[in-house]
Motif scaffolding. Sequence first.
Motif, mmCIF file in Angstrom:
data_model
loop_
_atom_site.group_PDB
_atom_site.id
_atom_site.type_symbol
_atom_site.label_atom_id
_atom_site.label_comp_id
_atom_site.label_asym_id
_atom_site.label_seq_id
_atom_site.Cartn_x
_atom_site.Cartn_y
_atom_site.Cartn_z
ATOM 1 N N LYS A 224 0.828 -1.215 0.000
ATOM 2 C CA LYS A 224 0.000 0.000 0.000
ATOM 3 C C LYS A 224 0.859 1.259 0.000
ATOM 4 N N ILE A 225 1.927 1.243 0.774
ATOM 5 C CA ILE A 225 2.839 2.386 0.839
ATOM 6 C C ILE A 225 3.469 2.622 -0.525
ATOM 7 N N VAL A 226 3.940 1.553 -1.142
ATOM 8 C CA VAL A 226 4.572 1.651 -2.459
ATOM 9 C C VAL A 226 3.576 2.169 -3.493
ATOM 10 N N GLU A 227 2.360 1.650 -3.456
ATOM 11 C CA GLU A 227 1.343 2.097 -4.419
ATOM 12 C C GLU A 227 0.995 3.571 -4.213
ATOM 13 N N LYS A 228 0.868 3.995 -2.962
ATOM 14 C CA LYS A 228 0.506 5.389 -2.678
ATOM 15 C C LYS A 228 1.546 6.370 -3.212
ATOM 16 N N PHE A 229 2.813 5.993 -3.127
ATOM 17 C CA PHE A 229 3.884 6.911 -3.525
ATOM 18 C C PHE A 229 4.596 6.453 -4.805
ATOM 19 N N SER A 230 3.919 5.674 -5.623
ATOM 20 C CA SER A 230 4.540 5.130 -6.841
ATOM 21 C C SER A 230 5.019 6.219 -7.807
ATOM 22 N N ASP A 231 4.331 7.345 -7.849
ATOM 23 C CA ASP A 231 4.750 8.428 -8.752
ATOM 24 C C ASP A 231 6.080 9.042 -8.335
ATOM 25 N N GLU A 232 6.444 8.947 -7.057
ATOM 26 C CA GLU A 232 7.685 9.534 -6.561
ATOM 27 C C GLU A 232 8.844 8.535 -6.514
ATOM 28 N N LEU A 233 8.564 7.249 -6.781
ATOM 29 C CA LEU A 233 9.589 6.209 -6.648
ATOM 30 C C LEU A 233 10.259 5.879 -7.978
ATOM 31 N N ILE A 234 11.576 5.693 -7.918
ATOM 32 C CA ILE A 234 12.313 5.128 -9.044
ATOM 33 C C ILE A 234 12.383 3.615 -8.854
ATOM 34 N N ASP A 235 12.645 3.212 -7.604
ATOM 35 C CA ASP A 235 12.832 1.795 -7.303
ATOM 36 C C ASP A 235 12.466 1.570 -5.837
ATOM 37 N N TYR A 236 12.189 0.317 -5.478
ATOM 38 C CA TYR A 236 11.917 -0.037 -4.093
ATOM 39 C C TYR A 236 12.229 -1.512 -3.896
ATOM 40 N N ARG A 237 12.460 -1.891 -2.672
ATOM 41 C CA ARG A 237 12.657 -3.292 -2.287
ATOM 42 C C ARG A 237 11.865 -3.526 -1.014
ATOM 43 N N ILE A 238 11.117 -4.611 -0.992
ATOM 44 C CA ILE A 238 10.402 -5.020 0.221
ATOM 45 C C ILE A 238 11.040 -6.330 0.668
ATOM 46 N N ASN A 239 11.509 -6.356 1.894
ATOM 47 C CA ASN A 239 12.159 -7.551 2.433
ATOM 48 C C ASN A 239 11.475 -7.978 3.718
ATOM 49 N N VAL A 240 11.349 -9.278 3.900
ATOM 50 C CA VAL A 240 10.820 -9.820 5.153
ATOM 51 C C VAL A 240 11.993 -9.945 6.114
ATOM 52 N N VAL A 241 11.774 -9.498 7.341
ATOM 53 C CA VAL A 241 12.808 -9.539 8.361
ATOM 54 C C VAL A 241 12.258 -10.323 9.541
ATOM 55 N N ASP A 242 13.035 -11.266 10.046
ATOM 56 C CA ASP A 242 12.634 -12.045 11.210
ATOM 57 C C ASP A 242 13.452 -11.552 12.394
ATOM 58 N N ILE A 243 12.812 -10.865 13.315
ATOM 59 C CA ILE A 243 13.502 -10.308 14.471
ATOM 60 C C ILE A 243 13.029 -11.053 15.709
#
Length: 166
Positions: free
Chosen positions: A134-153
């Motif tokens: 949702k965050i990526v979609e909302k700001f897609s016009d301002e993004l050149i690239d993005y990475r979403i990673n799962v983190v296990d903490i």
Amino acid sequence: MSDDVWSDLDKVDQKIIEILNNNARTPSKEIASELKKSGHDVSDRTIRKRIERLEKSGIIKGYKAVLTDVSGINEYQTILMKLKPSKSLDSIKDSIKEFITKLDNYLLIANMDGEWNMLVMIQVDSGKSNTAQKIVEKFSDELIDYRINVVDIKDVNILNMSLLLL
């Protein structure tokens, strides 16, 4: 703590800090008993005085509660964002921060130098829709690239971490 400060402490102070680091609620009598086992005959009154001196000198800065993950959720996602260069880059970052800080499950948001401009960490709730997407979609016009990673903490005081890093 830097190696210089640590090496300036005597063995008794180092052992006191080690014991308190494992359990900050350890009574001075118990610390004295532990020290006696390792060959240091120190009274519990002396232990209290040494702890007070370590606190006053700033070596011991405080104590904290380490919380369990009461929500039962320990899956997180990070979003690395590369923003389009523009004159209003700061205002874009501000609008992203404003949007993300209103989310229930965000832990931290940070500006970065280098290849990526921003880092966002959110807690994932499998019952809800994908917040990162949702965050990526909302700001897609301002993004050149993005990475979403799962983190296990695990075994990290996330509440404390988020308060420090924000």
